[in-house]
Scaffold this motif. Structure first.
Motif, PDB file in Angstrom:
ATOM      1  N   ARG A 163     -10.071   2.852  -6.844  1.00  0.00           N
ATOM      2  CA  ARG A 163     -10.269   3.406  -8.553  1.00  0.00           C
ATOM      3  C   ARG A 163     -10.967   2.358  -9.901  1.00  0.00           C
ATOM      4  N   SER A 164     -11.531   3.491 -10.651  1.00  0.00           N
ATOM      5  CA  SER A 164     -11.583   3.240 -12.105  1.00  0.00           C
ATOM      6  C   SER A 164     -11.321   1.980 -12.311  1.00  0.00           C
ATOM      7  N   ARG A 165     -12.365   0.861 -12.383  1.00  0.00           N
ATOM      8  CA  ARG A 165     -11.222   0.370 -13.793  1.00  0.00           C
ATOM      9  C   ARG A 165     -11.474   0.431 -14.911  1.00  0.00           C
ATOM     10  N   ALA A 166     -12.476   1.137 -15.685  1.00  0.00           N
ATOM     11  CA  ALA A 166     -12.334   1.904 -17.016  1.00  0.00           C
ATOM     12  C   ALA A 166     -12.659   2.952 -16.979  1.00  0.00           C
ATOM     13  N   SER A 167     -12.863   3.613 -17.845  1.00  0.00           N
ATOM     14  CA  SER A 167     -13.372   5.680 -18.207  1.00  0.00           C
ATOM     15  C   SER A 167     -13.618   5.938 -19.576  1.00  0.00           C
ATOM     16  N   SER A 168     -14.706   6.363 -20.172  1.00  0.00           N
ATOM     17  CA  SER A 168     -14.481   7.426 -21.322  1.00  0.00           C
ATOM     18  C   SER A 168     -15.136   8.680 -21.136  1.00  0.00           C
ATOM     19  N   ALA A 169     -15.370   8.580 -22.046  1.00  0.00           N
ATOM     20  CA  ALA A 169     -15.574  10.069 -22.144  1.00  0.00           C
ATOM     21  C   ALA A 169     -16.757  11.161 -20.797  1.00  0.00           C
ATOM     22  N   GLN A 170     -17.713   9.741 -20.721  1.00  0.00           N
ATOM     23  CA  GLN A 170     -18.908  10.213 -19.558  1.00  0.00           C
ATOM     24  C   GLN A 170     -19.166   9.061 -18.587  1.00  0.00           C
ATOM     25  N   PHE A 171     -18.261   8.106 -18.977  1.00  0.00           N
ATOM     26  CA  PHE A 171     -18.462   7.027 -18.265  1.00  0.00           C
ATOM     27  C   PHE A 171     -17.302   6.566 -17.442  1.00  0.00           C
ATOM     28  N   LEU A 222     -18.637 -10.668 -17.492  1.00  0.00           N
ATOM     29  CA  LEU A 222     -18.110  -9.776 -16.786  1.00  0.00           C
ATOM     30  C   LEU A 222     -17.773 -10.881 -15.496  1.00  0.00           C
ATOM     31  N   ALA A 223     -16.805  -9.870 -15.007  1.00  0.00           N
ATOM     32  CA  ALA A 223     -16.465 -10.951 -13.378  1.00  0.00           C
ATOM     33  C   ALA A 223     -17.186 -10.973 -12.361  1.00  0.00           C
ATOM     34  N   PRO A 224     -17.511 -11.970 -11.646  1.00  0.00           N
ATOM     35  CA  PRO A 224     -18.141 -11.781  -9.929  1.00  0.00           C
ATOM     36  C   PRO A 224     -18.100 -11.001  -9.530  1.00  0.00           C
ATOM     37  N   GLY A 225     -19.113 -10.630  -8.757  1.00  0.00           N
ATOM     38  CA  GLY A 225     -19.000  -9.533  -7.898  1.00  0.00           C
ATOM     39  C   GLY A 225     -19.488  -7.801  -7.543  1.00  0.00           C
ATOM     40  N   LEU A 226     -19.209  -6.898  -7.576  1.00  0.00           N
ATOM     41  CA  LEU A 226     -19.586  -5.679  -7.555  1.00  0.00           C
ATOM     42  C   LEU A 226     -19.572  -4.852  -8.303  1.00  0.00           C
ATOM     43  N   TRP A 227     -20.574  -4.388  -9.654  1.00  0.00           N
ATOM     44  CA  TRP A 227     -20.079  -3.197 -10.691  1.00  0.00           C
ATOM     45  C   TRP A 227     -21.155  -1.951 -10.234  1.00  0.00           C
ATOM     46  N   ILE A 228     -20.569  -0.601 -10.550  1.00  0.00           N
ATOM     47  CA  ILE A 228     -20.806   0.578 -10.305  1.00  0.00           C
ATOM     48  C   ILE A 228     -20.107   1.009 -11.750  1.00  0.00           C
ATOM     49  N   VAL A 229     -21.447   1.329 -12.607  1.00  0.00           N
ATOM     50  CA  VAL A 229     -21.200   2.574 -13.499  1.00  0.00           C
ATOM     51  C   VAL A 229     -22.066   3.750 -13.984  1.00  0.00           C
ATOM     52  N   ARG A 230     -20.812   4.795 -13.267  1.00  0.00           N
ATOM     53  CA  ARG A 230     -20.945   6.234 -12.643  1.00  0.00           C
ATOM     54  C   ARG A 230     -21.070   7.297 -13.905  1.00  0.00           C
TER      55      ARG A 230
END
Length: 165
Positions: A27-35, A118-126
């Motif tokens: 699941r996504s951690r957070a979202s906005s109108a576009q991301f 940011l916490a360590p690890g893999l981050w993806i912004v979509r």
């Protein structure tokens, strides 16, 4: 031209499609109108050896065999504090290559600005929705850049403020 500050060794780009799939599966951690932002507390998968690596290994009898390729010389090293960032900008949401490049640059720049939080690890912004072309007719306008930057900063600040699940 002023010299650019060197990039932090703690922020790297995700490149393997398997890593993108692993992170986007959750699941996504957070979202906005576009991301939307996705996170996985893990390390990226090891890259497979290059296609020419096997042929090179066969043709070099005098060189001692290495345990790992040069890129993966320390696969067991802990990733304490390491952050890997990936950007997903689909063509259906940003038709012009100029716009896709602008959005990707802003994603990586925003991650660099917020890397300490940011916490360590893999981050993806979509990118999950297009920007209104009536408001931003130019593919790489200053107004579009500001809108992307402000949304990403708000989004990453909110993600950094909430603890990991």
């Amino acid at each position: 031209m002023p010299a650019r500050a060197p990039a932090s060794p703690a922020l790297r780009h995700l490149v393997a499609s398997a890593d993108f799939e692993r992170v986007l599966r959750g699941r996504s951690r957070a979202s906005s109108a576009q991301f939307s932002v996705h996170h996985l507390t893990a390390e990226p998968s090891l890259r497979p050896p290059a296609a020419g690596a096997a042929a090179a290994k066969l043709s070099t009898d005098s060189e001692p065999a290495r345990e790992h390729p040069v890129e993966d010389s320390s696969p067991a090293a802990p990733a304490a504090g390491r952050i890997w960032v990936g950007a997903v900008v689909p063509k259906r949401h940003a038709r012009r290559a100029v716009t896709r490049s602008l959005v990707k640059r802003e994603i990586y720049a925003a991650a660099a600005r917020h890397r300490e939080a940011l916490a360590p690890g893999l981050w993806i912004v979509r990118l999950r929705a297009p920007f209104d072309r009536a408001l931003f007719p130019s593919a790489a306008s200053t107004a579009l850049r500001r809108a992307v930057r402000s949304q990403l900063d708000e989004l990453l600040a909110s993600v950094a403020a909430t603890p990991s699940r």
